[in-house]
Every structure is written in C-alpha cells, then in structure tokens.
Design a protein around this motif. Structure first.
Motif, PDB file in Angstrom:
ATOM      1  N   HIS A  32     -23.392  45.626 -15.354  1.00 23.43           N
ATOM      2  CA  HIS A  32     -23.339  44.198 -15.013  1.00 23.43           C
ATOM      3  C   HIS A  32     -24.159  43.296 -15.920  1.00 23.43           C
ATOM      4  O   HIS A  32     -24.069  42.084 -15.819  1.00 23.43           O
ATOM      5  N   ALA A 249     -26.943  26.714 -15.613  1.00 21.52           N
ATOM      6  CA  ALA A 249     -26.417  27.854 -14.847  1.00 21.52           C
ATOM      7  C   ALA A 249     -26.789  27.744 -13.374  1.00 21.52           C
ATOM      8  O   ALA A 249     -25.978  28.042 -12.483  1.00 21.52           O
ATOM      9  N   ALA A 253     -24.147  27.544 -10.305  1.00 22.03           N
ATOM     10  CA  ALA A 253     -24.191  28.537  -9.216  1.00 22.03           C
ATOM     11  C   ALA A 253     -24.174  27.828  -7.865  1.00 22.03           C
ATOM     12  O   ALA A 253     -23.476  28.242  -6.939  1.00 22.03           O
ATOM     13  N   GLN A 256     -20.731  26.286  -7.217  1.00 23.49           N
ATOM     14  CA  GLN A 256     -19.689  27.267  -6.907  1.00 23.49           C
ATOM     15  C   GLN A 256     -20.033  28.115  -5.677  1.00 23.49           C
ATOM     16  O   GLN A 256     -19.292  29.025  -5.315  1.00 23.49           O
ATOM     17  N   VAL A 258     -22.324  30.399  -5.293  1.00 22.92           N
ATOM     18  CA  VAL A 258     -22.611  31.813  -5.585  1.00 22.92           C
ATOM     19  C   VAL A 258     -23.801  32.262  -4.748  1.00 22.92           C
ATOM     20  O   VAL A 258     -24.811  31.559  -4.662  1.00 22.92           O
ATOM     21  N   ASP A 262     -24.563  38.455  -6.088  1.00 28.20           N
ATOM     22  CA  ASP A 262     -23.826  37.905  -7.231  1.00 28.20           C
ATOM     23  C   ASP A 262     -24.635  36.894  -8.031  1.00 28.20           C
ATOM     24  O   ASP A 262     -24.270  36.562  -9.152  1.00 28.20           O
ATOM     25  N   PHE A 266     -24.365  36.411 -12.180  1.00 32.60           N
ATOM     26  CA  PHE A 266     -23.724  35.129 -12.520  1.00 32.60           C
ATOM     27  C   PHE A 266     -24.617  34.331 -13.473  1.00 32.60           C
ATOM     28  O   PHE A 266     -24.171  33.862 -14.519  1.00 32.60           O
ATOM     29  N   GLN A 269     -24.807  35.934 -16.958  1.00 33.15           N
ATOM     30  CA  GLN A 269     -23.587  35.715 -17.747  1.00 33.15           C
ATOM     31  C   GLN A 269     -23.492  34.290 -18.270  1.00 33.15           C
ATOM     32  O   GLN A 269     -23.119  34.073 -19.423  1.00 33.15           O
ATOM     33  N   GLN A 270     -23.848  33.337 -17.423  1.00 27.65           N
ATOM     34  CA  GLN A 270     -23.776  31.926 -17.842  1.00 27.65           C
ATOM     35  C   GLN A 270     -24.744  31.647 -18.986  1.00 27.65           C
ATOM     36  O   GLN A 270     -24.410  30.966 -19.946  1.00 27.65           O
TER      37      GLN A 270
END
Ligand code: PSU
Ligand code: MN
Length: 307
Positions: A32, A249, A253, A256, A258, A262, A266, A269-270
């Motif tokens: 991940h 980010a 988050a 969205q 999140v 997660d 998340f 990755q951002q």
C-alpha cells in the motif's frame, strides 16, 4: 516455539536458533505504500542491504492463515502485485488469519509478528501516529500502543507531517517508548531530516542503541525503542512542496470523507502524486538508509547479548 498461526521461514528459524542477527521488514509499504514496480524493487533491495550488513531479512505478512515471518520471492511478488491485499493491524489479525486471505502488516502488525518470533530489530520508513485534527477524528494509529508492547527496536525516518508530530511525540512519552535520535537532537520528519522538535535522547553508533535495548529488556520493561534516523540531506525532498502537498491532501481527504484505515494510504498517495517522483525517490533512499542502520543494530545487539 510452537504456534500454529506463526510460520517462520527455515532460514529465519535457523538464524534465530543460532543467535545470528535478523531484521524484520513490514509489508504494508510493499502493498500500500508504493506503486508497482518500485515497491517490489524496494522490497528486494532492502533485503539485499540487510544481507550485506550481515543480518538475515524477514519480511512479515499474513498468508494462508498464518503470520508469515520471512517471505520468499513469490510471496513478495504477490504482496507487490495482487489487488485487494488487506492492510493488517492488531484489530484485523483475527479475521484475516481465519479467512486465509493475503494481508500486508502495518508497523503494528509487523511488531506483533517480530515479537512473537523473537526478532528484536525492525526496519520501516515512517511510523503511524496521532493524526492532525485528532480532536474531531480521534484518529490515532494502532502503531502507538503496539510500540508500547512489543520488545523490538524500530528504525524509522521519524513520521510524516500528515501527522501531528508534537502530539505523536507526547503520546510516545506517555506510553514509555524510548525515542533515540540517530546522530541528531531533533525528531526527523520523514522526507526532511528535521521536524525542529527536540528529542531528549540521542545515539551516535549502533552499539549504544544495542546497549539500551539490552538494558530495557533485561530489566523486564516491555515496549519498543524507536530509532529516529534522518533521511540523508542529499536525498531530502523540498520541505515547502511536501507541506503544500500535505495540506492539500488533508483537505481532499475531508471532502471525500476518507475514514479509518484508508486515511494514511490516501494521504501518502496524494502527497506522492502532487510531488511527482521526488517524494518517491526520497522514500526509497530513506528506507535503504534505515535498512543499513537496522542491520548494524542487529549485529551489535547479537554481539551485546552473546557477550
Ligand atoms: N507512514 C508512512 N509510510 C507508510 C505508513 C505510514 O510514511 O507506509 C504505513 C505503515 O505501515 C504504518 C501504517 O504502520 O501506514 C499506519 O497506518 P494507520 O495510520 O492507518 O495506523
Ligand atoms: Mn487511523
């Protein structure tokens, strides 16, 4: 030790039985934490650095109903490429073990496997901690209570500024986790060598760390020693770019919705996306740097307890 839910590879078993140095590695960073194929390359590279340093690597994951301690090439490949690998902390272990599914262990999950197997050194990139906005979200990583339990030295480059670093350090103090700055007086902030937050303890060589490990666990104290190893300056990322990417980010988050486990993947990755290749390069360099130090600590610790 006989534990039907713990599967230790032959090589790691032999090394442990003869008191040779072993270094644990987590698998969430593979499944991940980084994209394919850099994740697989990094996983293999870390194992080879640890071997060159005179220790046996043991990547830890969950598969076939067991905590797997020591992954072969096929296992690393599966972790790096399969869709839907489950991110596993202490909470998730019972269900993932019982289902027989493939799981990647976080720092907390890896600490459980390492401690059960008797591996006393573990190399990672960054630990989880207290999240920014904790007052509303109550988001505190399961890594923190696990660091308070497991008798393992964890080498990390500090923690990312997706977290609230002052609160993370406060929580580590409350839990009695010894934090050692390696050749630094400041807590490192993952992509950058310093967060500006002072540390109380520092070590300038692996043997000093090995002696602290021996002292803590000989006394019978439970819990980890967190070795905070700054990213080498030549590989550090641009602090402003990281900060901006992190702030953006966090907003995304929130927008969205999140939540839960997660959140960290998340945000990672951002930040990686927004900073292009730079953060990924820094990430790979700092885990390699941690692997070199981890092997040296494992070698020193084997000497220390064998002496
Ligand atoms: N921080 C990083 N890189 C990572 C992680 C954290 O800079 O890959 C991973 C580790 O596996 C860590 C986990 O144990 O995220 C923490 O997740 P959470 O915040 O959900 O507890
Ligand atoms: Mn969380």
């Amino acid at each position: 030790m006989v534990n039907e839910r713990l599967n230790i590879s032959e090589e790691v078993q032999e090394a442990l039985a003869s008191g040779r140095p072993v270094v644990a590695l987590e698998s969430t960073i593979v499944a991940h934490g980084m994209p394919y194929p850099q994740n697989l390359e990094t996983a293999k590279h870390l194992e080879s650095i640890i071997r060159e340093g005179g220790a046996v690597p043991a990547t830890i994951a969950v598969m076939n109903g067991c905590i797997q301690v020591g992954c072969d090439e096929d296992m690393l490949y599966r972790l790096a490429t399969e869709k839907g690998v489950i991110k596993v902390s202490r909470r998730d272990l019972p269900m993932v073990l019982a289902s027989g599914k493939l799981g990647a262990t976080t720092v907390s999950g890896t600490l459980i496997g390492a401690d059960l197997a008797g591996i006393r050194v573990f190399v990672t990139g960054g630990i989880g901690g207290v999240h920014r906005g904790v007052a509303d979200s109550w988001d505190v990583s399961a890594d923190l209570p696990e660091l308070a339990r497991a008798r393992v030295a964890v080498v990390s480059a500090g923690a990312k500024s997706i977290l609230d670093l002052p609160k993370t350090l406060e929580s580590l103090e409350t839990k009695g986790v010894t934090v050692l700055g390696y050749k630094t007086d400041f807590f490192p902030a993952f992509f950058v060598p310093s967060s500006g937050l002072p540390l109380v303890h520092r070590a300038d060589d692996p043997m000093t760390i090995a002696r602290a490990m021996e002292a803590k666990w000989t006394l019978g104290l439970e819990g980890a020693i967190l070795v905070a190893n700054p990213v080498p300056v030549e590989h550090a990322a641009d602090s402003n770019a990281i900060q901006q990417a992190t702030d953006a980010a966090l907003i995304l988050a929130e927008e969205q919705g999140v939540q839960g486990k997660d959140v960290t993947p998340f945000l990672l990755q951002q930040v990686a996306k927004a900073t292009g290749g730079e953060s990924l390069d820094a990430n790979r360099a700092l885990v390699a740097n941690n692997a070199r130090l981890g092997a040296a600590i494992a070698v020193a610790y084997a000497e220390q307890i064998g002496a």
